[in-house]
Design an enzyme around this catalytic site. Structure first.
Site, mmCIF file in Angstrom:
data_model
loop_
_atom_site.group_PDB
_atom_site.id
_atom_site.type_symbol
_atom_site.label_atom_id
_atom_site.label_comp_id
_atom_site.label_asym_id
_atom_site.label_seq_id
_atom_site.Cartn_x
_atom_site.Cartn_y
_atom_site.Cartn_z
ATOM 1 N N ARG A 111 0.825 -1.214 0.000
ATOM 2 C CA ARG A 111 0.000 0.000 0.000
ATOM 3 C C ARG A 111 0.859 1.265 0.000
ATOM 4 O O ARG A 111 0.403 2.309 -0.465
ATOM 5 C CB ARG A 111 -0.937 -0.007 1.205
ATOM 6 N N GLY A 126 -6.805 -6.403 0.761
ATOM 7 C CA GLY A 126 -5.552 -6.376 1.496
ATOM 8 C C GLY A 126 -4.991 -7.779 1.672
ATOM 9 O O GLY A 126 -3.828 -8.033 1.352
ATOM 10 N N LYS A 171 -15.435 -14.924 6.989
ATOM 11 C CA LYS A 171 -16.848 -14.776 7.336
ATOM 12 C C LYS A 171 -17.796 -14.608 6.157
ATOM 13 O O LYS A 171 -17.597 -13.760 5.303
ATOM 14 C CB LYS A 171 -17.017 -13.578 8.274
ATOM 15 N N GLY A 178 -12.458 -4.149 1.535
ATOM 16 C CA GLY A 178 -13.851 -3.741 1.663
ATOM 17 C C GLY A 178 -14.261 -2.796 0.544
ATOM 18 O O GLY A 178 -15.372 -2.890 0.008
HETATM 19 C C1 3PG Z 1 -8.605 -1.737 4.849
HETATM 20 O O1 3PG Z 1 -7.628 -2.248 5.379
HETATM 21 O O2 3PG Z 1 -9.536 -2.415 4.365
HETATM 22 C C2 3PG Z 1 -8.666 -0.241 4.720
HETATM 23 O O3 3PG Z 1 -7.460 0.341 5.097
HETATM 24 C C3 3PG Z 1 -9.822 0.284 5.514
HETATM 25 O O4 3PG Z 1 -9.627 0.002 6.871
HETATM 26 P P1 3PG Z 1 -10.885 -0.149 7.822
HETATM 27 O O5 3PG Z 1 -11.595 -1.394 7.399
HETATM 28 O O6 3PG Z 1 -10.323 -0.230 9.227
HETATM 29 O O7 3PG Z 1 -11.751 1.080 7.641
HETATM 30 MG MG MG Z 2 -10.967 -3.636 6.016
#
Ligand code: 3PG
Ligand code: MG
Length: 399
Positions: free
Chosen positions: A41, A356, A206, A380
């Site tokens: 990232r 990620g 999940k 996400g």
């Molecule tokens: C992730 O790792 O999916 C992003 O950096 C967003 O992080 P978060 O899910 O804690 O908002």
């Molecule tokens: Mg996340």
């Protein structure tokens, strides 16, 4: 899409101007040492930062890391990230030990043209993630004071209605950075007219996290392959016993319903690797899915499953993959994820790796990143994009 881009901003000229860049530098850290275990990232935001540095901007970078609870928490400091970012940029990064306080103010004030500052973790401030507009707005005011323009290059966070993502662009001239543009360009190919067969592979722990995307994808995809921890809830829905494997009991009925509506599009594992415990050195064996012993838990998909999934992937023209097939961090349970990743690279398809974890898996397993069409930095965020949701960070750039 009526979004202005980094090139538009560069064309206006940024020399001597302060440019606030929202990045997603939320990298995985080693639990013991705190070392950065995957810097993907950080690398992903270099094209945007490099262009701004080259154009003589005063670059103020902000990001979150982990999920601290609105107050400083040293284990989530961006300090180590500042060091790594400086190495990759080949120039020191001036690190502010707070986000909008005295350290941040003086760090930003002291920046020379072409220099880069990184502010401490945005989520050390309750205003960043607050549901209260006024509280978020007050924090956004403080952040916006550090920039004459705003660049969003935090694709991984565009699905969050947070101050730095949603409220700051309402306060400053705003553009999309190179990473955000590329991500949206690629993902929009999957939602518009994917070349067929379009095969999606989903893993991860999940079902509840993936339910919305499964619902959204079912009508669109030709095949949906499900592995990872969440496959056990589906297997249970088929009437199988899953031992002590991960199971979301309250999702079994939902999974049964999805399987009924899927018209055979959903493919589940036929064999799994079961172990005595969730541990790298646990005794383990491969068993068919109807032979999972009551005292053991599944930690990977088995070779027959890899063969079956690979056969489904081989004719694909478009592939999206999110979520590991097993506990790939432990070598004994990495073969499933590796096998599927290899099958994806072998297919003559446009392949997108979302998330990620799956992106980190590709690198941790030593696979060639260039053999995938695109590796998304958003987990996400890419799923919500595919669900067709309005993403607050993108919507804020459109206005
Ligand atoms: C992730 O790792 O999916 C992003 O950096 C967003 O992080 P978060 O899910 O804690 O908002
Ligand atoms: Mg996340």
């Amino acid at each position: 899409m009526s979004i202005r881009t980094l090139d538009d901003l560069l064309a206006e000229g940024v020399a001597g101007r302060r440019v606030l860049v929202r990045a997603d530098l939320n990298v995985p850290l080693d639990k013991q040492s705190g070392a950065i275990t995957d810097d993907g990232r950080i690398r992903a935001v270099l094209p945007t930062l490099g262009a701004l540095v080259g154009a003589g901007a005063k670059v103020v970078v902000c990001s979150h890391l982990g999920r601290p609870k609105g107050a400083p928490d040293p284990q989530f400091s961006l300090g180590p990230v500042a060091g790594r970012l400086g190495e990759l940029l080949g120039a020191p990064v001036h690190f502010a030990t707070d986000t909008v306080g005295d350290s941040a103010r003086s760090t930003v004030a002291d920046l020379a043209d072409g220099q880069v500052a990184l502010l401490e973790n945005l989520r050390f401030n309750a205003g960043e993630t607050s549901k209260d507009e006024a509280e978020r707005g007050a924090f956004a005011d403080q952040l916006a004071a550090f920039g004459d323009a705003y660049v969003d290059d935090a694709f991984g966070a565009v699905h969050r209605k947070h101050a730095s993502v949603f409220d700051v662009p309402a306060r400053l001239p705003h553009v999309a950075g190179r990473l955000v543009l590329r991500e949206v360009e690629v993902l929009s190919k999957l939602t518009s007219e994917p070349e067929r067969p379009y095969v999606v592979v989903l893993g991860g722990s999940k079902v509840s996290d993936k339910l919305a995307v499964i619902e959204a994808l079912l009508p669109t995809v030709d095949r949906l392959l499900i592995g990872g921890g969440m496959c056990f809830t589906f297997l249970k829905a088929q009437g199988l016993e899953v031992g002590t494997s991960l199971l979301e009991k309250d999702m079994v009925e939902t999974c049964r319903n999805l399987l009924e509506r899927a018209n055979g599009k959903i493919l589940l594992p036929v064999d799994v690797v079961v172990a005595d415990a969730f541990a790298p050195d646990a005794a383990h064996d491969t068993v068919p899915v109807d032979g999972i012993p009551s005292h053991r838990l599944g930690l990977d998909v088995g070779p027959e499953t890899v063969a079956g999934f690979s056969a489904a992937l081989s004719p694909a023209k478009t592939i999206f993959w999110n979520g590991p097939m097993g506990v790939f961090e432990m070598p004994a349970f990495a073969a499933g994820t590796r096998g599927i990743a290899e099958a994806i690279t072998k297919a003559d398809a446009f392949s997108v790796v979302g998330g990620g974890d799956s992106a980190a898996a590709v690198r941790a397993l030593g696979l060639d990143e260039t053999s995938f069409g695109h590796i998304s930095t958003g987990g996400g965020a890419s799923l919500e994009y595919l669900e067709g949701k309005t993403l607050p960070g993108i919507a804020a750039l459109e206005n």
